[in-house]
Design a protein around this motif. Structure first.
Motif, PDB file in Angstrom:
ATOM      1  N   GLY A 209     -57.097 -26.518  28.207  1.00 51.84           N
ATOM      2  CA  GLY A 209     -58.076 -26.221  27.160  1.00 51.84           C
ATOM      3  C   GLY A 209     -58.211 -24.738  26.891  1.00 51.84           C
ATOM      4  N   GLN A 210     -57.322 -23.952  27.483  1.00 50.53           N
ATOM      5  CA  GLN A 210     -57.506 -22.497  27.464  1.00 50.53           C
ATOM      6  C   GLN A 210     -57.569 -21.881  26.064  1.00 50.53           C
ATOM      7  OE1 GLN A 210     -54.600 -20.116  29.636  1.00 50.53           O
ATOM      8  NE2 GLN A 210     -54.864 -18.535  28.094  1.00 50.53           N
ATOM      9  N   LEU A 211     -56.654 -22.286  25.191  1.00 54.58           N
ATOM     10  CA  LEU A 211     -56.590 -21.591  23.896  1.00 54.58           C
ATOM     11  C   LEU A 211     -57.901 -21.770  23.134  1.00 54.58           C
ATOM     12  CD1 LEU A 211     -52.916 -22.202  22.704  1.00 54.58           C
ATOM     13  CD2 LEU A 211     -53.827 -20.544  24.334  1.00 54.58           C
ATOM     14  N   GLU A 243     -51.845 -36.669  35.202  1.00 56.10           N
ATOM     15  CA  GLU A 243     -53.188 -36.515  34.634  1.00 56.10           C
ATOM     16  C   GLU A 243     -54.063 -35.905  35.717  1.00 56.10           C
ATOM     17  OE1 GLU A 243     -55.134 -39.837  32.353  1.00 56.10           O
ATOM     18  OE2 GLU A 243     -56.527 -39.791  34.030  1.00 56.10           O
ATOM     19  N   PHE A 244     -54.507 -34.691  35.490  1.00 55.53           N
ATOM     20  CA  PHE A 244     -55.380 -34.049  36.486  1.00 55.53           C
ATOM     21  C   PHE A 244     -56.520 -33.358  35.768  1.00 55.53           C
ATOM     22  CE2 PHE A 244     -54.197 -29.537  35.957  1.00 55.53           C
ATOM     23  CZ  PHE A 244     -53.005 -29.645  35.251  1.00 55.53           C
ATOM     24  N   TRP A 245     -57.534 -33.006  36.523  1.00 63.07           N
ATOM     25  CA  TRP A 245     -58.719 -32.367  35.948  1.00 63.07           C
ATOM     26  C   TRP A 245     -58.645 -30.881  36.223  1.00 63.07           C
ATOM     27  CZ3 TRP A 245     -63.281 -34.905  33.833  1.00 63.07           C
ATOM     28  CH2 TRP A 245     -63.052 -36.267  33.583  1.00 63.07           C
ATOM     29  N   ILE A 247     -60.656 -26.975  35.669  1.00 65.98           N
ATOM     30  CA  ILE A 247     -61.817 -26.171  35.314  1.00 65.98           C
ATOM     31  C   ILE A 247     -61.267 -24.856  34.802  1.00 65.98           C
ATOM     32  CG2 ILE A 247     -63.895 -25.016  36.157  1.00 65.98           C
ATOM     33  CD1 ILE A 247     -62.392 -27.656  38.340  1.00 65.98           C
ATOM     34  N   GLU A 248     -61.597 -24.488  33.573  1.00 68.33           N
ATOM     35  CA  GLU A 248     -61.062 -23.266  32.985  1.00 68.33           C
ATOM     36  C   GLU A 248     -62.171 -22.369  32.449  1.00 68.33           C
ATOM     37  OE1 GLU A 248     -56.859 -23.713  31.200  1.00 68.33           O
ATOM     38  OE2 GLU A 248     -57.897 -25.525  30.583  1.00 68.33           O
ATOM     39  N   PRO A 249     -62.626 -21.408  33.246  1.00 75.34           N
ATOM     40  CA  PRO A 249     -63.555 -20.412  32.720  1.00 75.34           C
ATOM     41  C   PRO A 249     -62.803 -19.390  31.877  1.00 75.34           C
ATOM     42  CG  PRO A 249     -63.271 -20.139  35.103  1.00 75.34           C
ATOM     43  CD  PRO A 249     -62.361 -21.236  34.678  1.00 75.34           C
ATOM     44  N   GLU A 386     -50.444 -22.796  45.256  1.00 73.51           N
ATOM     45  CA  GLU A 386     -51.251 -22.363  44.096  1.00 73.51           C
ATOM     46  C   GLU A 386     -52.427 -23.303  43.839  1.00 73.51           C
ATOM     47  OE1 GLU A 386     -49.098 -22.042  40.367  1.00 73.51           O
ATOM     48  OE2 GLU A 386     -50.984 -22.160  39.278  1.00 73.51           O
ATOM     49  N   ILE A 387     -53.625 -22.737  43.870  1.00 65.18           N
ATOM     50  CA  ILE A 387     -54.816 -23.546  43.580  1.00 65.18           C
ATOM     51  C   ILE A 387     -55.420 -23.115  42.235  1.00 65.18           C
ATOM     52  CG2 ILE A 387     -56.450 -22.064  44.859  1.00 65.18           C
ATOM     53  CD1 ILE A 387     -57.715 -24.678  45.967  1.00 65.18           C
ATOM     54  N   ILE A 388     -55.226 -21.819  41.900  1.00 65.07           N
ATOM     55  CA  ILE A 388     -55.702 -21.271  40.629  1.00 65.07           C
ATOM     56  C   ILE A 388     -54.562 -20.508  39.969  1.00 65.07           C
ATOM     57  CG2 ILE A 388     -57.045 -19.322  39.673  1.00 65.07           C
ATOM     58  CD1 ILE A 388     -59.410 -20.193  41.295  1.00 65.07           C
ATOM     59  N   GLY A 389     -54.441 -20.663  38.640  1.00 65.56           N
ATOM     60  CA  GLY A 389     -53.558 -19.806  37.854  1.00 65.56           C
ATOM     61  C   GLY A 389     -54.368 -19.187  36.739  1.00 65.56           C
TER      62      GLY A 389
HETATM   63  O1  4AD Z   1     -51.196 -22.497  36.336  1.00 70.60           O
HETATM   64  P1  4AD Z   1     -51.578 -23.461  35.259  1.00 70.60           P
HETATM   65  O2  4AD Z   1     -50.505 -24.183  34.551  1.00 70.60           O
HETATM   66  O3  4AD Z   1     -52.491 -22.613  34.264  1.00 70.60           O
HETATM   67  C1  4AD Z   1     -53.025 -23.028  33.088  1.00 70.60           C
HETATM   68  O4  4AD Z   1     -52.971 -24.148  32.652  1.00 70.60           O
HETATM   69  C2  4AD Z   1     -53.845 -21.967  32.404  1.00 70.60           C
HETATM   70  N1  4AD Z   1     -54.065 -22.385  30.995  1.00 70.60           N
HETATM   71  C3  4AD Z   1     -55.123 -21.768  33.141  1.00 70.60           C
HETATM   72  C4  4AD Z   1     -55.993 -20.690  32.531  1.00 70.60           C
HETATM   73  O5  4AD Z   1     -55.680 -19.524  32.664  1.00 70.60           O
HETATM   74  N2  4AD Z   1     -57.061 -21.081  31.865  1.00 70.60           N
HETATM   75  O6  4AD Z   1     -52.581 -24.540  35.868  1.00 70.60           O
HETATM   76  C5  4AD Z   1     -53.783 -24.139  36.483  1.00 70.60           C
HETATM   77  C6  4AD Z   1     -54.012 -24.900  37.761  1.00 70.60           C
HETATM   78  C7  4AD Z   1     -52.944 -24.675  38.822  1.00 70.60           C
HETATM   79  O7  4AD Z   1     -53.187 -23.495  39.541  1.00 70.60           O
HETATM   80  C8  4AD Z   1     -53.097 -25.919  39.672  1.00 70.60           C
HETATM   81  O8  4AD Z   1     -54.201 -25.798  40.545  1.00 70.60           O
HETATM   82  C9  4AD Z   1     -53.448 -26.974  38.639  1.00 70.60           C
HETATM   83  O9  4AD Z   1     -53.970 -26.297  37.526  1.00 70.60           O
HETATM   84  N3  4AD Z   1     -52.283 -27.755  38.231  1.00 70.60           N
HETATM   85  C10 4AD Z   1     -52.055 -29.026  38.614  1.00 70.60           C
HETATM   86  N4  4AD Z   1     -52.753 -29.855  39.421  1.00 70.60           N
HETATM   87  C11 4AD Z   1     -52.261 -31.088  39.612  1.00 70.60           C
HETATM   88  N5  4AD Z   1     -51.135 -31.554  39.043  1.00 70.60           N
HETATM   89  C12 4AD Z   1     -50.401 -30.778  38.213  1.00 70.60           C
HETATM   90  N6  4AD Z   1     -49.294 -31.254  37.629  1.00 70.60           N
HETATM   91  C13 4AD Z   1     -50.857 -29.444  37.973  1.00 70.60           C
HETATM   92  N7  4AD Z   1     -50.406 -28.411  37.226  1.00 70.60           N
HETATM   93  C14 4AD Z   1     -51.284 -27.401  37.395  1.00 70.60           C
END
Ligand code: 4AD
Ligand code: MG
Length: 463
Positions: A209-211, A243-245, A247-249, A386-389
């Motif tokens: 949902g970032q954009l 399908e995962f949940w 949280i995007e601040p 990786e837990i956060i990106g």
């Molecule tokens: O690193 P990702 O792909 O980053 C984004 O989607 C950015 N738009 C986030 C942002 O800056 N607002 O995904 C973010 C996090 C990852 O660090 C990981 O924790 C989780 O989402 N993630 C997954 N979790 C479960 N299954 C998957 N296939 C996942 N892909 C990413």
């Protein structure tokens, strides 16, 4: 507030004895003899069962016959101090009403099923201690997330699940269409004619949902999203779901350091919340699955996360003398084995890696002056990787356009996103926390399929 018609077991275990109570729940076990039957009842409100004592002078054997593992009951009786060990109180039954029987084909007869087996009966596994604990912790974390951001004045922004743009530019999207797949309409060039599709263009389920979050931040200041996201990558690992949940601040006027500070504070808050509010469930998971769980959670709350650049991280990995399955050199995307080496072996604490090569990161990240790296930040955790990106975003329209052109993305569907850089652009940053990755860490479970009620993975959409 009192639950209509019953008291929850979580409440009963804290209640004064000597009163008449009604409980409703599912039978875990029944044992006993001619004089007395002991029924362990669970209602999902706590990991603990309540012991129901049925004096056989008050009940016939015929009456208690349907009280078998898995059956659903109402029990009314006196709450008394327990004679046996294990729990403070029990119920001396006066009435037992059977709501729903369960026979010997009920798959959860005995304890000690494997997690693999339980995945095949995901419709019933919430009735096990393990999944009761995990699902209550999942709920507590979701609640704590909203609480955290609400306290900080962030606005919860609902971003769309159906989208025409690929937020991560990675192309791993599920298509959404109402076209007849047997016989789709075609244009003059024999391509599928999406102008005739439901939305008049090709659409997919969102990967992030970032954009839209950025649009919100550039108006409301600090926002967050919390919703399902979808990735059609064929990754069959213990850390990936289709399908995962997430949280995007997303915050206006934050640079990458503010972003890192928020990410660290946020995760620590959530882990502390779990330690304070989910003690019984964590103790169960600690005892059953992972003897270091609680210690590891306490450790994260107490330590500062290490912060270093990707380039420094690569140097450590190159000098480690380790033989990695995927060889390391500057430019490679880090694999979970590399991330875990840094976190578990080298630093022994959570690590935030920043300033990755632009080629391995998304188009929207702020470009550094070196022309090679972008202001990305990944938070790496023990056992998880990786837990956060996240990143600081490129707020300069020309630089952003140049990067989009470099990646070969199509700007047509992104005109609205680019407009934020045209009208009142500002420094801003954000990140995404994978909710199930967080839950892997907090529960100590080893497989992401076991921290979501009904997992969606390649070749699996049952339940
Ligand atoms: O690193 P990702 O792909 O980053 C984004 O989607 C950015 N738009 C986030 C942002 O800056 N607002 O995904 C973010 C996090 C990852 O660090 C990981 O924790 C989780 O989402 N993630 C997954 N979790 C479960 N299954 C998957 N296939 C996942 N892909 C990413
Ligand atoms: Mg990432």
């Amino acid at each position: 507030m009192k639950t209509p018609g019953r008291t929850k077991i979580a409440e009963l275990l804290k209640s004064a004895t000597g009163t008449e109570v009604t409980v409703k729940g599912w039978v875990r076990t029944k044992r006993g003899n001619k004089n007395v039957a002991f029924i362990a009842l669970n209602d999902g409100s706590t990991i603990h069962t309540i012991q129901v004592v049925a004096d056989m002078r008050l009940f016939t054997e015929e009456q208690l016959k349907p009280v078998t593992t898995g059956a659903c009951l109402r029990v009314t009786g006196q709450l008394t101090a327990s004679q046996g060990s294990g729990q403070p109180v029990e119920i001396q039954a006066k009435e037992i009403e059977i709501y729903g029987v369960s026979d010997e084909t009920y798959p959860l007869q005995k304890k000690g099923h494997t997690l693999e087996f339980l995945r095949e009966i995901a419709h019933l596994r919430p009735r096990t201690n393990t999944f009761g604990a995990v699902l209550r912790i999942r709920h507590a974390m979701a609640f704590a997330i909203h609480h955290y951001f609400n306290e900080k004045g962030f606005v919860y922004l609902h971003t769309p699940l159906i989208t025409a743009s690929d937020a991560e530019g990675a192309g791993a999207m599920f298509q959404v269409t109402t076209l007849d797949l047997q016989n789709p309409p075609r244009n003059d060039r024999k391509e599928i004619d999406y102008t005739q599709d439901f939305f008049g263009q090709q659409t997919c389920l969102t990967v992030s949902g970032q954009l839209e979050g950025e649009l919100g931040a550039m108006a409301l200041g600090e926002v967050y999203t919390f919703g399902p996201t979808f990735r059609a990558e064929n990754s069959n690992t213990p850390r990936h779901l289709a399908e995962f949940w997430m949280i995007e601040p997303e915050m206006a006027f934050y640079d990458i350091h503010d972003n890192m500070n928020l990410a660290e504070d946020f995760i620590k808050y959530l882990v502390r919340y779990a330690l304070e509010h989910c003690a019984d469930d964590l103790k169960f998971l600690n005892d059953m699955y992972d003897k270091d769980l609680i210690e590891r959670l306490q450790g994260v709350v107490q330590t500062g996360f290490v912060r270093l650049t990707y380039t420094e991280g690569i140097a450590i990995l190159e000098q480690s003398g380790q033989r990695f399955e995927f060889p390391v050199h500057w430019g490679v995307d880090l694999q979970s084995e590399h991330e875990r080496y840094l976190v578990e072996t080298h630093f022994k604490k959570p690590v935030i890696l920043t300033d990755y090569p632009k080629e391995i990161k998304a188009f929207y990240m702020k470009q550094n002056a070196d022309g090679k790296t972008v202001r990305a930040m990944d938070v790496l955790f023990p056992k998880i990787g990786e837990i956060i990106g996240g990143s600081q975003r490129e707020e300069n329209r020309e630089k952003l356009l140049a990067r989009i052109a470099e990646t070969g993305m199509d700007t047509e569907n992104l005109w609205w996103y680019l407009d934020t850089r045209r009208f009142g652009t500002a420094e801003h940053s954000g990140f995404g926390l994978g909710f199930e990755r967080l839950l892997l860490f907090v529960t100590g479970m080893a497989n992401i399929r076991d921290v979501i009620p009904f997992p969606r993975t390649p070749k699996n959409a049952a339940f």
